[in-house]
Design a protein around this motif. Structure first.
Motif, mmCIF file in Angstrom:
data_model
loop_
_atom_site.group_PDB
_atom_site.id
_atom_site.type_symbol
_atom_site.label_atom_id
_atom_site.label_comp_id
_atom_site.label_asym_id
_atom_site.label_seq_id
_atom_site.Cartn_x
_atom_site.Cartn_y
_atom_site.Cartn_z
ATOM 1 N N LEU A 243 1.055 -1.232 -0.169
ATOM 2 C CA LEU A 243 0.181 -0.134 -0.108
ATOM 3 C C LEU A 243 0.837 1.127 -0.039
ATOM 4 O O LEU A 243 1.799 1.340 0.628
ATOM 5 N N GLU A 244 0.423 2.347 -0.470
ATOM 6 C CA GLU A 244 1.028 3.646 -0.803
ATOM 7 C C GLU A 244 0.116 4.547 -0.473
ATOM 8 O O GLU A 244 -0.913 4.483 -0.866
ATOM 9 N N PHE A 245 0.203 5.452 0.435
ATOM 10 C CA PHE A 245 -0.565 6.583 0.773
ATOM 11 C C PHE A 245 0.024 8.064 0.755
ATOM 12 O O PHE A 245 1.331 8.173 0.598
ATOM 13 N N GLY A 246 -0.708 8.988 0.060
ATOM 14 C CA GLY A 246 -0.138 10.328 -0.060
ATOM 15 C C GLY A 246 -0.860 11.086 1.123
ATOM 16 O O GLY A 246 -1.828 11.517 1.024
ATOM 17 N N VAL A 247 0.266 11.561 2.020
ATOM 18 C CA VAL A 247 -0.205 12.368 3.177
ATOM 19 C C VAL A 247 0.096 13.721 2.876
ATOM 20 O O VAL A 247 1.244 14.116 2.876
ATOM 21 N N GLY A 248 -0.949 14.464 2.663
ATOM 22 C CA GLY A 248 -0.751 15.948 2.439
ATOM 23 C C GLY A 248 -1.864 16.850 2.982
ATOM 24 O O GLY A 248 -2.802 16.249 3.696
ATOM 25 N N VAL A 249 -1.650 18.324 3.020
ATOM 26 C CA VAL A 249 -2.486 19.017 3.780
ATOM 27 C C VAL A 249 -2.717 20.152 2.643
ATOM 28 O O VAL A 249 -1.996 20.471 1.624
ATOM 29 N N MET A 250 -3.793 20.613 2.699
ATOM 30 C CA MET A 250 -4.097 21.797 1.618
ATOM 31 C C MET A 250 -3.338 22.952 2.181
ATOM 32 O O MET A 250 -3.024 23.141 3.298
ATOM 33 N N PRO A 251 -2.898 23.565 1.004
ATOM 34 C CA PRO A 251 -1.955 24.686 1.256
ATOM 35 C C PRO A 251 -2.640 25.927 1.850
ATOM 36 O O PRO A 251 -3.782 26.155 1.807
ATOM 37 N N MET A 252 -1.755 26.588 2.766
ATOM 38 C CA MET A 252 -2.307 27.723 3.506
ATOM 39 C C MET A 252 -2.171 28.886 2.664
ATOM 40 O O MET A 252 -1.246 29.198 1.831
ATOM 41 N N ILE A 253 -3.333 29.774 2.462
ATOM 42 C CA ILE A 253 -3.393 30.965 1.391
ATOM 43 C C ILE A 253 -3.169 32.313 2.236
ATOM 44 O O ILE A 253 -3.931 32.332 3.326
#
Length: 260
Positions: A243-253
């Motif tokens: 399994l591979e996961f992409g752990v990301g967050v929305m960019p701060m504007i």
């Protein structure tokens, strides 16, 4: 004084002076003509620019209000899509306000190693005791936050696998290098790859895969980006899943970016 005598004596000097004066006035006339042409061209260019500015559409107060309303709507939609597709990080895996990031990292990872690995062993499942953490503890708050978010996903996936009969969870890796591709249509997300290999021995992996899909589609996403089911090993009676996961967050504007 005799003029003829004076002329004969100073004729060459007088002619030279006269030629110089004539040449000076000719040069002055040419220079003045060129300056006039430059002035006319500049005046024409300024006038043309002013006409274009007057003819162009200018944003008034109502237009600005409309655009700000659209921006707010897009931000809300952006946040909604983020909640639907990105992991929601639990409070335990976030750095508390007022607590040094390094202190929280050491405390949490120590507790989780004891808690999660011990819990899995009691259910006959061996878990990679590194939990995918780097051998040297990170020092920068941003690095620590990225790894803790990856650890949140590891904890959830390991528990899901153990509850569905996994015998091993190995080769766990939380990458310290973010994956951000360039290009015009590149994602703005700063994504941290997380990989695991799960072994199901003498039991089917299907219940785990079904529950994983349910989590992903049921408003509690894990950020799954890759799934590989290896051929079943009949001799060892085991099934391996990568399994591979992409752990990301929305960019701060920031405000400055809003106005660009």
């Amino acid at each position: 004084m005799n003029f003829d005598a004076f002329w004969q004596t100073h004729r060459r000097f007088i002619l030279g002076m006269a030629g110089g004066v004539v040449g000076f006035f000719i040069l002055l006339a040419l220079t003045a003509s060129g300056s006039q042409d430059d002035f006319k061209r500049s005046s024409s260019s300024i006038g043309s620019t002013r006409r274009k500015m007057n003819a162009s559409d200018m944003y008034g107060a109502s237009s600005v209000a409309t655009l700000e309303g659209r921006l707010t709507s897009l931000k809300e939609r952006n946040a909604e899509l983020g909640r639907m597709s990105l992991p929601v990080f639990r409070e335990r895996f976030q750095i508390p306000t007022g607590t040094p990031a390094g202190q929280h990292y050491i405390s949490l990872t120590g507790e989780l190693r004891e808690d999660l690995i011990g819990w899995a062993l009691r259910r006959n499942c061996e878990v990679d005791d590194s939990l995918g953490l780097p051998p040297v503890s990170p020092s920068q708050p941003q690095q620590i936050e990225r790894i803790l978010h990856g650890l949140d996903v590891v904890d959830r996936v390991v528990r899901l696998a153990v509850e569905n009969g996994a015998s091993e969870v190995e080769k766990i890796l939380i990458s310290q290098k973010s994956r951000r591709k360039g290009g015009r249509n590149a994602s703005p997300l700063d994504v941290t790859p997380v990989t695991l290999e799960i072994v199901f021995q003498r039991v089917s992996a299907t219940p785990f895969l079904r529950q994983l899909a349910t989590e992903q589609e049921g408003g509690n996403p894990l950020g799954l980006t890759g799934l590989e089911v290896l051929p079943r090993n009949a001799k060892r009676m085991e099934q391996r899943i990568i399994l591979e996961f992409g752990v990301g967050v929305m960019p701060m504007i920031t405000v400055g970016e809003d106005l660009q």
